[in-house]
Structures are given as structure tokens and as C-alpha cells.
Design an enzyme around this catalytic site. Sequence first.
Site, PDB file in Angstrom:
ATOM      1  N   LYS A  87       0.843  -1.198   0.000  1.00  0.00           N
ATOM      2  CA  LYS A  87       0.000   0.000   0.000  1.00  0.00           C
ATOM      3  C   LYS A  87       0.870   1.236   0.000  1.00  0.00           C
ATOM      4  O   LYS A  87       1.908   1.278   0.669  1.00  0.00           O
ATOM      5  CB  LYS A  87      -0.883   0.017   1.256  1.00  0.00           C
ATOM      6  CG  LYS A  87      -2.049   0.979   1.163  1.00  0.00           C
ATOM      7  CD  LYS A  87      -3.207   0.372   0.409  1.00  0.00           C
ATOM      8  CE  LYS A  87      -4.350   1.357   0.278  1.00  0.00           C
ATOM      9  NZ  LYS A  87      -5.490   0.740  -0.413  1.00  0.00           N
ATOM     10  N   GLY A 180     -20.458   7.055   3.598  1.00  0.00           N
ATOM     11  CA  GLY A 180     -19.465   7.448   2.591  1.00  0.00           C
ATOM     12  C   GLY A 180     -19.953   7.110   1.191  1.00  0.00           C
ATOM     13  O   GLY A 180     -20.045   5.946   0.814  1.00  0.00           O
ATOM     14  N   VAL A 181     -20.306   8.169   0.454  1.00  0.00           N
ATOM     15  CA  VAL A 181     -20.780   7.941  -0.918  1.00  0.00           C
ATOM     16  C   VAL A 181     -19.760   8.509  -1.905  1.00  0.00           C
ATOM     17  O   VAL A 181     -20.052   9.374  -2.710  1.00  0.00           O
ATOM     18  CB  VAL A 181     -22.201   8.518  -1.160  1.00  0.00           C
ATOM     19  CG1 VAL A 181     -23.251   7.599  -0.593  1.00  0.00           C
ATOM     20  CG2 VAL A 181     -22.339   9.924  -0.567  1.00  0.00           C
ATOM     21  N   VAL A 184     -16.942   4.249  -4.580  1.00  0.00           N
ATOM     22  CA  VAL A 184     -17.583   2.940  -4.444  1.00  0.00           C
ATOM     23  C   VAL A 184     -19.070   3.088  -4.067  1.00  0.00           C
ATOM     24  O   VAL A 184     -19.942   2.421  -4.631  1.00  0.00           O
ATOM     25  CB  VAL A 184     -16.864   2.068  -3.392  1.00  0.00           C
ATOM     26  CG1 VAL A 184     -17.587   0.750  -3.211  1.00  0.00           C
ATOM     27  CG2 VAL A 184     -15.412   1.823  -3.791  1.00  0.00           C
TER      28      VAL A 184
HETATM   29  P1  NAD Z   1     -13.540   7.865  -1.923  1.00  0.00           P
HETATM   30  O1  NAD Z   1     -12.490   8.748  -1.373  1.00  0.00           O
HETATM   31  O2  NAD Z   1     -13.981   8.046  -3.334  1.00  0.00           O
HETATM   32  O3  NAD Z   1     -14.855   7.923  -0.998  1.00  0.00           O
HETATM   33  C1  NAD Z   1     -14.836   7.958   0.384  1.00  0.00           C
HETATM   34  C2  NAD Z   1     -15.966   8.893   0.822  1.00  0.00           C
HETATM   35  O4  NAD Z   1     -16.106   8.816   2.242  1.00  0.00           O
HETATM   36  C3  NAD Z   1     -15.680  10.359   0.487  1.00  0.00           C
HETATM   37  O5  NAD Z   1     -16.794  10.910  -0.216  1.00  0.00           O
HETATM   38  C4  NAD Z   1     -15.495  11.023   1.859  1.00  0.00           C
HETATM   39  O6  NAD Z   1     -15.945  12.348   1.880  1.00  0.00           O
HETATM   40  C5  NAD Z   1     -16.337  10.109   2.733  1.00  0.00           C
HETATM   41  N1  NAD Z   1     -16.021  10.136   4.159  1.00  0.00           N
HETATM   42  C6  NAD Z   1     -14.812  10.252   4.767  1.00  0.00           C
HETATM   43  N2  NAD Z   1     -14.964  10.159   6.103  1.00  0.00           N
HETATM   44  C7  NAD Z   1     -16.291   9.984   6.337  1.00  0.00           C
HETATM   45  C8  NAD Z   1     -17.076   9.781   7.511  1.00  0.00           C
HETATM   46  N3  NAD Z   1     -16.536   9.798   8.732  1.00  0.00           N
HETATM   47  N4  NAD Z   1     -18.412   9.621   7.365  1.00  0.00           N
HETATM   48  C9  NAD Z   1     -18.986   9.611   6.139  1.00  0.00           C
HETATM   49  N5  NAD Z   1     -18.287   9.794   4.998  1.00  0.00           N
HETATM   50  C10 NAD Z   1     -16.969   9.964   5.098  1.00  0.00           C
HETATM   51  O7  NAD Z   1     -13.026   6.366  -1.701  1.00  0.00           O
HETATM   52  P2  NAD Z   1     -13.571   5.037  -2.389  1.00  0.00           P
HETATM   53  O8  NAD Z   1     -12.665   4.681  -3.509  1.00  0.00           O
HETATM   54  O9  NAD Z   1     -15.043   5.134  -2.624  1.00  0.00           O
HETATM   55  O10 NAD Z   1     -13.276   3.996  -1.231  1.00  0.00           O
HETATM   56  C11 NAD Z   1     -14.072   3.945  -0.062  1.00  0.00           C
HETATM   57  C12 NAD Z   1     -13.477   2.942   0.913  1.00  0.00           C
HETATM   58  O11 NAD Z   1     -13.413   1.647   0.297  1.00  0.00           O
HETATM   59  C13 NAD Z   1     -12.038   3.256   1.333  1.00  0.00           C
HETATM   60  O12 NAD Z   1     -11.823   2.826   2.649  1.00  0.00           O
HETATM   61  C14 NAD Z   1     -11.199   2.407   0.382  1.00  0.00           C
HETATM   62  O13 NAD Z   1      -9.925   2.092   0.930  1.00  0.00           O
HETATM   63  C15 NAD Z   1     -12.069   1.177   0.273  1.00  0.00           C
HETATM   64  N6  NAD Z   1     -11.886   0.417  -0.966  1.00  0.00           N
HETATM   65  C16 NAD Z   1     -12.010   1.016  -2.166  1.00  0.00           C
HETATM   66  C17 NAD Z   1     -11.855   0.282  -3.324  1.00  0.00           C
HETATM   67  C18 NAD Z   1     -12.009   0.911  -4.691  1.00  0.00           C
HETATM   68  O14 NAD Z   1     -12.160   0.184  -5.669  1.00  0.00           O
HETATM   69  N7  NAD Z   1     -11.985   2.242  -4.784  1.00  0.00           N
HETATM   70  C19 NAD Z   1     -11.576  -1.083  -3.255  1.00  0.00           C
HETATM   71  C20 NAD Z   1     -11.479  -1.691  -2.002  1.00  0.00           C
HETATM   72  C21 NAD Z   1     -11.626  -0.911  -0.863  1.00  0.00           C
END
Ligand code: NAD
Length: 351
Positions: A87, A180-181, A184
Site C-alpha cells: 500500500k 461514505g458515498v 464505491v
Molecule cells: P472515496 O475517497 O472516493 O470515498 C470515500 C468517501 O467517504 C468520500 O466521499 C469522503 O468524503 C467520505 N467520508 C470520509 N470520512 C467519512 C465519515 N466519517 N463519514 C462519512 N463519509 C466519510 O473512496 P472510495 O474509492 O469510494 O473507497 C471507499 C473505501 O473503500 C475506502 O476505505 C477504500 O480504501 C475502500 N476500498 C475502495 C476500493 C475501490 O475500488 N476504490 C476497493 C477496495 C476498498
Amino acid sequence: MNQIENKLLEKFTEFDNHQSVFRLDDEATGLKGFIAFHKNQKRVPSFGATRFLEYKTEDDALRDALRLSRLMSYKSAMAGFKYGGAKAVIIRNDEFPKDKILKAYAQKLNELSGKFITGTDVGLDLTDLKKMKRESEYFVGLKSNPEKYTAVGLFFSIEVACKKIFGNESFKDRTFAIQGVGKVGHEFLKIVYKNAGKIYISDTNIDRLKFIQKLFPKVKIVAPDKIQKQKVDVYMPCALSYALNKKTIGELNCKIITGSANNQLESKDIADKIYEKGIFYGPDYVVNAGGLISVVDEYENKNFDADRIEGKVKKIKKTLEKIMEGSDKEKISPARVADRMAEKIINKLKN
Ligand code: NAD
């Protein structure tokens, strides 16, 4: 890029005899961060997306890199890959232009000669990825849309969980609370919006909430500290780490927890408590493996084939069913069963 000596890492509880950890530090561009490699076989690369986030201290960033890389090993093992887990964490610093930081980072990545293959995590998007790809070939996710396949994996996982809890896989009128929207969360809404019942969402970014509500008008916005309290079928942590902790455990009002966030559990005993409450928890690194599966497919095949990727992501269902069987048989939490399965695979890897 300088490797950090193990003796300096031992003070961190997140340190798990990681194979190697590198410090990123470039005064001219503001690049600061870490790349951590967990366990690996020497001849294959390690996969793990890059996170771009504000951290209070450098140690906080390092801890995040250590625990996320470890989780990537578990994810890779449970998805059936021989690749290692790694990572990268870049410390966001608004005093420097993001593009410059990312360009420097992408150039540094070339020093690892393909030992680390990466894409976008929190704080980075497709536009950033395209720019970084110009500097280094070791970026993936341009063709395979990992966020979509992470959401598809969650969909399949929730089907399995619904079958267990409600006796059928249908999403019709099922209710959701999504924390968190971001990328994903958005992709998941695209899949379930039409069929589902009530959907509650929260996000700390108001603009993001407005954007999502415009696209999906029937979602109901709730405050970030209230999302886990909603009475729903499925609670989905899709933001940052530790959504499931000592405080929130008593507030949960759902039957299933399945979300994309990595490291959802503050500690292992939280999973035990969730199990005792009769809530099904889909282990994070199992249910959110769709993105990894899609980028590994892109890396191995160089072309995009939606059916092929979906077929691979669907295998998460079988893995989850196996975990459920183990959990039912031994009366322990699915998280404990999954950890044991993953550790068995990882311990067999030769360094
Ligand atoms: P992203 O940054 O696009 O979305 C995360 C969202 O969460 C943001 O809109 C942010 O404002 C919001 N957020 C942050 N803290 C918050 C809280 N306390 N309460 C509510 N909302 C909050 O990230 P993503 O790519 O959508 O990934 C989301 C999670 O899934 C992360 O933990 C990431 O590591 C994990 N993940 C993502 C993927 C992927 O394909 N992108 C794959 C596996 C795991």
C-alpha cells in the site's frame, strides 16, 4: 526512496514483520508518504492502491500504510492470488500543487521496477490516475473500473448474506445505510437504487452529498454520526477505517454489515461482539476484493472483458459461503474464520 529499518518500525503495533517499508520524501514537490510491502513471494509483484489523505502526523500515515498493506495480503490470498499485498500512502499537503506531488510520486514508483502495482484509493480519481500513468507504467485501473467491481463484489456478498439472514437473495425493498458515498458508494447506488427500499446515506463532504442526491433523489441524508444507528437491513461502511468500534457497536441497528472500507474493525473483539448480537459481518478484505480482482485481470490480460471480470468477482460468493459455514460450525465470528483461512495461505508463501 529510502527503506526504513525494521528496528524503527517495531514500536508500531501495526508492524507485522513487513517485508519492506519505504519513505517517500521530496522537498521540492511536497511529496511525503510511505510504501509498505507486507508478505510476498520474490518473483511476483505486490498490489495495493495509493491513498492521498491528510494525516495529523507522519506516524499516522505510516501506521495506515502498515495496516493497509497487511490487509492487502489477506485480500490477495482470499481472492486466490499469489501476488503480495502492499500500500502507498501520500500525505496530502495543500501548500503544494497536487499534480506536482503525484508526478513526483509516479516517477519514484519506477525505482521499484514493477514490484509495486497500484491504482487509486481514497483521495485520488481517474483524472489523477491518467496523469500518473504518463510517468509510470505501473499503474492499473484505467481500463478495468475497479470502483465498479468493488461495488459488484459488495452486491454479490450482500446476496449471500441476505440468503442467510432472510432466506432469499432478493434486494427488493431491502433497506441500506451507506457511510461514505465516494467512488464505491456511488457505483453501489447505481446497482441497487431502482430495486431497493429506503437508502440512508452520510458523507462528510457536503458537495458530494448534493451530487449524489441529485442523481438518486430518493436517498435520505443523515448526519455522519447517525448513519450506523439507522434501522436497516444492511449497514455499509464505505468511508475510512474503524467504522466498527467500541462506541458504534452499541448503536448498530442492522442485520448485515458489508461495506467497502478497509480495516472496518477497530479490534478483533468488535467482530466477536457483532457476532454475539446476531449481526452478520462480511469480512472487509473478502467482500471488497472486486476492485483488486479487476485490476489484477487488467494487469494479466491487458484488455478489458466485463464478463470475464464479473465471473471472477462472483467467486467472492463461494468464499463467503465457506466462511459462513466455518462460522456456523465453530460458533465464532466470520472475521475470525476469514483471518485463519487467509493466514494459512499467507504462511505457505515462500519469501
Ligand atoms: P472515496 O475517497 O472516493 O470515498 C470515500 C468517501 O467517504 C468520500 O466521499 C469522503 O468524503 C467520505 N467520508 C470520509 N470520512 C467519512 C465519515 N466519517 N463519514 C462519512 N463519509 C466519510 O473512496 P472510495 O474509492 O469510494 O473507497 C471507499 C473505501 O473503500 C475506502 O476505505 C477504500 O480504501 C475502500 N476500498 C475502495 C476500493 C475501490 O475500488 N476504490 C476497493 C477496495 C476498498
